[in-house]
Write a protein that holds these residues in place. Structure first.
Motif, short mmCIF file in Angstrom:
data_model
loop_
_atom_site.label_atom_id
_atom_site.label_comp_id
_atom_site.label_asym_id
_atom_site.label_seq_id
_atom_site.Cartn_x
_atom_site.Cartn_y
_atom_site.Cartn_z
N SER A 72 48.43 90.47 19.70
CA SER A 72 47.58 90.79 20.84
C SER A 72 48.41 91.48 21.92
O SER A 72 49.51 91.04 22.23
N PRO A 73 47.87 92.54 22.53
CA PRO A 73 48.60 93.18 23.62
C PRO A 73 48.61 92.36 24.91
O PRO A 73 49.34 92.67 25.84
N VAL A 74 47.78 91.33 24.97
CA VAL A 74 47.72 90.48 26.15
C VAL A 74 48.02 89.04 25.75
O VAL A 74 47.65 88.59 24.67
N PRO A 75 48.70 88.29 26.60
CA PRO A 75 49.04 86.91 26.26
C PRO A 75 47.86 85.96 26.50
O PRO A 75 46.92 86.26 27.21
N ALA A 76 47.95 84.80 25.88
CA ALA A 76 46.98 83.74 26.14
C ALA A 76 47.28 83.14 27.51
O ALA A 76 48.44 82.98 27.89
N THR A 77 46.23 82.86 28.27
CA THR A 77 46.40 82.26 29.59
C THR A 77 45.44 81.07 29.70
O THR A 77 44.64 80.83 28.80
N ARG A 78 45.49 80.37 30.81
CA ARG A 78 44.55 79.26 31.01
C ARG A 78 43.12 79.78 31.09
O ARG A 78 42.20 79.16 30.59
N ARG A 79 42.96 80.93 31.72
CA ARG A 79 41.63 81.51 31.88
C ARG A 79 41.10 82.04 30.55
O ARG A 79 39.93 81.94 30.25
N HIS A 80 41.96 82.65 29.76
CA HIS A 80 41.62 83.18 28.43
C HIS A 80 42.62 82.58 27.44
O HIS A 80 43.64 83.19 27.14
N PRO A 81 42.32 81.39 26.91
CA PRO A 81 43.31 80.69 26.09
C PRO A 81 43.54 81.27 24.70
O PRO A 81 44.54 80.98 24.08
N PHE A 82 42.65 82.10 24.19
CA PHE A 82 42.79 82.64 22.84
C PHE A 82 43.06 81.53 21.83
O PHE A 82 44.08 81.51 21.16
N ASP A 83 42.14 80.61 21.73
CA ASP A 83 42.30 79.50 20.79
C ASP A 83 42.17 79.99 19.35
O ASP A 83 41.42 80.94 19.06
N HIS A 84 42.86 79.30 18.46
CA HIS A 84 42.83 79.63 17.04
C HIS A 84 41.39 79.56 16.54
O HIS A 84 40.68 78.59 16.77
N GLY A 85 40.93 80.64 15.89
CA GLY A 85 39.59 80.68 15.36
C GLY A 85 38.58 81.35 16.28
O GLY A 85 37.44 81.58 15.87
N ASP A 86 38.97 81.67 17.51
CA ASP A 86 38.06 82.36 18.42
C ASP A 86 37.79 83.78 17.92
O ASP A 86 38.55 84.35 17.16
N ASP A 87 36.69 84.31 18.42
CA ASP A 87 36.29 85.68 18.13
C ASP A 87 36.42 86.48 19.43
O ASP A 87 35.89 86.05 20.46
N VAL A 88 37.11 87.62 19.42
CA VAL A 88 37.21 88.47 20.60
C VAL A 88 36.83 89.89 20.21
O VAL A 88 36.98 90.30 19.06
N LEU A 89 36.33 90.63 21.17
CA LEU A 89 35.97 92.02 20.95
C LEU A 89 37.18 92.89 21.28
O LEU A 89 37.75 92.78 22.36
N VAL A 90 37.58 93.71 20.33
CA VAL A 90 38.68 94.65 20.52
C VAL A 90 38.22 96.04 20.13
O VAL A 90 37.24 96.21 19.39
N SER A 91 38.92 97.04 20.62
CA SER A 91 38.74 98.41 20.15
C SER A 91 40.08 98.85 19.59
O SER A 91 41.12 98.55 20.17
N TYR A 92 40.03 99.55 18.46
CA TYR A 92 41.27 100.05 17.88
C TYR A 92 41.19 101.56 17.71
O TYR A 92 40.11 102.15 17.62
N ASP A 93 42.34 102.17 17.70
CA ASP A 93 42.44 103.61 17.51
C ASP A 93 42.33 103.89 16.01
O ASP A 93 43.15 103.39 15.24
#
Length: 136
Positions: A72-93
């Protein structure tokens, strides 16, 4: 002193260009990239990473059915923990699927800091040059 001003200006302009390139790349991928849902996976931690913010792995499938797993280009934070198994929307080139932008994250702070810092250094170099010219 003029040589010092020139070297300083070069370094400042380089920082401005690096920041501008980062902002342009992020904007381009966000606007023209392919949006997909990515699965957040826990990344194994090395011993030296204990205090560093965790950048999880993002796994997604490209349009041509390749499974990509990128840090991930961004780290996990308290506000956005990026927990294992979560789904996030990304765009790729599509030209380089390893180049991703996570939606909902405005991670342009470092790029903007490079631009501001570089502009400040260029201003310093102009001041040095004016002092060198005035002292002749």
């Amino acid at each position: 002193m003029a040589v010092l001003a020139g070297i300083t200006a070069f370094g400042g302009m380089l920082a401005v260009l690096v920041g501008a390139h980062g902002l342009h790349r992020t904007r381009r991928v966000r606007e023209t990239g392919v949006p997909v849902r990515a699965l957040v996976k826990r990344r194994p931690r090395a011993a030296h990473e204990d205090s560093a913010p965790l950048h999880p792995l993002l796994q997604f499938v490209t349009e041509d059915d390749r499974v990509m797993e990128v840090v991930s280009p961004v780290p996990a934070t308290r506000r956005h923990p990026f927990d294992h198994g979560d789904d996030v929307l990304v765009s790729y080139d599509p030209a380089d699927p390893r180049d991703v932008v996570v939606h909902g994250w405005d991670h342009s702070g470092p790029e903007r800091a490079f631009i501001a810092g570089g502009a400040l250094v260029v201003l310093l170099s102009v001041t040095l040059l004016l002092v060198a010219i005035a002292s002749r």
